[in-house]
Enzyme design. Structure first.
Site, PDB file in Angstrom:
ATOM      1  N   ARG A   1     -56.986  -3.533  33.572  1.00 33.46           N
ATOM      2  CA  ARG A   1     -57.912  -2.750  34.407  1.00 33.46           C
ATOM      3  C   ARG A   1     -58.164  -3.442  35.737  1.00 33.46           C
ATOM      4  O   ARG A   1     -58.189  -2.800  36.780  1.00 33.46           O
ATOM      5  CB  ARG A   1     -59.229  -2.491  33.680  1.00 33.46           C
ATOM      6  CG  ARG A   1     -59.081  -1.525  32.520  1.00 33.46           C
ATOM      7  CD  ARG A   1     -60.381  -1.316  31.788  1.00 33.46           C
ATOM      8  NE  ARG A   1     -60.845  -2.595  31.274  1.00 33.46           N
ATOM      9  CZ  ARG A   1     -62.107  -2.889  30.989  1.00 33.46           C
ATOM     10  NH1 ARG A   1     -63.053  -1.977  31.153  1.00 33.46           N
ATOM     11  NH2 ARG A   1     -62.442  -4.065  30.516  1.00 33.46           N
TER      12      ARG A   1
ATOM     13  N   ASN B   1     -60.608   1.675  29.519  1.00 32.85           N
ATOM     14  CA  ASN B   1     -59.941   1.507  28.235  1.00 32.85           C
ATOM     15  C   ASN B   1     -60.293   2.688  27.337  1.00 32.85           C
ATOM     16  O   ASN B   1     -61.408   3.209  27.382  1.00 32.85           O
ATOM     17  CB  ASN B   1     -60.406   0.223  27.542  1.00 32.85           C
ATOM     18  CG  ASN B   1     -59.831  -1.020  28.163  1.00 32.85           C
ATOM     19  OD1 ASN B   1     -58.819  -0.994  28.842  1.00 32.85           O
ATOM     20  ND2 ASN B   1     -60.491  -2.146  27.920  1.00 32.85           N
TER      21      ASN B   1
END
Length: 95
Positions: free
Chosen positions: A20, A38
């Site tokens: 990320r 996520n």
């Protein structure tokens, strides 16, 4: 000209490896707006908006990922410019 807007689902070893953060930094460097998060099933999902050429470059980065990741698949879906309304700028990590 309206921005291109794309939703990506990235599968593989993409959680717990800085994926990320990697996505956010590349998106910001390319002046894209959007978010990354996520998923409970181990995937990473993101929405990015910006110039089409920048999104093509961005997708190449997604396929590589950070050093400890392994990308096994990416599913991309084109969205409408309406979907770009309200996207975070700069690009953000959602929790």
């Amino acid at each position: 000209m309206a921005p291109a807007v794309r939703r990506y689902r990235v599968d593989g070893r993409v959680q717990g490896v800085g994926f990320r953060w990697y996505v956010r930094e590349h998106a910001r460097a390319l002046a894209l707006t959007g978010w990354v998060r996520n998923e409970a099933d181990g995937a990473v999902v993101l929405v990015a908006a910006g110039e089409a050429a920048m999104l093509e470059t961005f997708e190449r980065h997604l396929r590589v990922g950070p050093r400890d990741s392994t990308v096994t698949g990416i599913v991309m879906r084109e969205l409408t410019s309406f979907d770009a309304r309200g996207l975070p700028a700069p690009f953000a990590i959602e929790r």
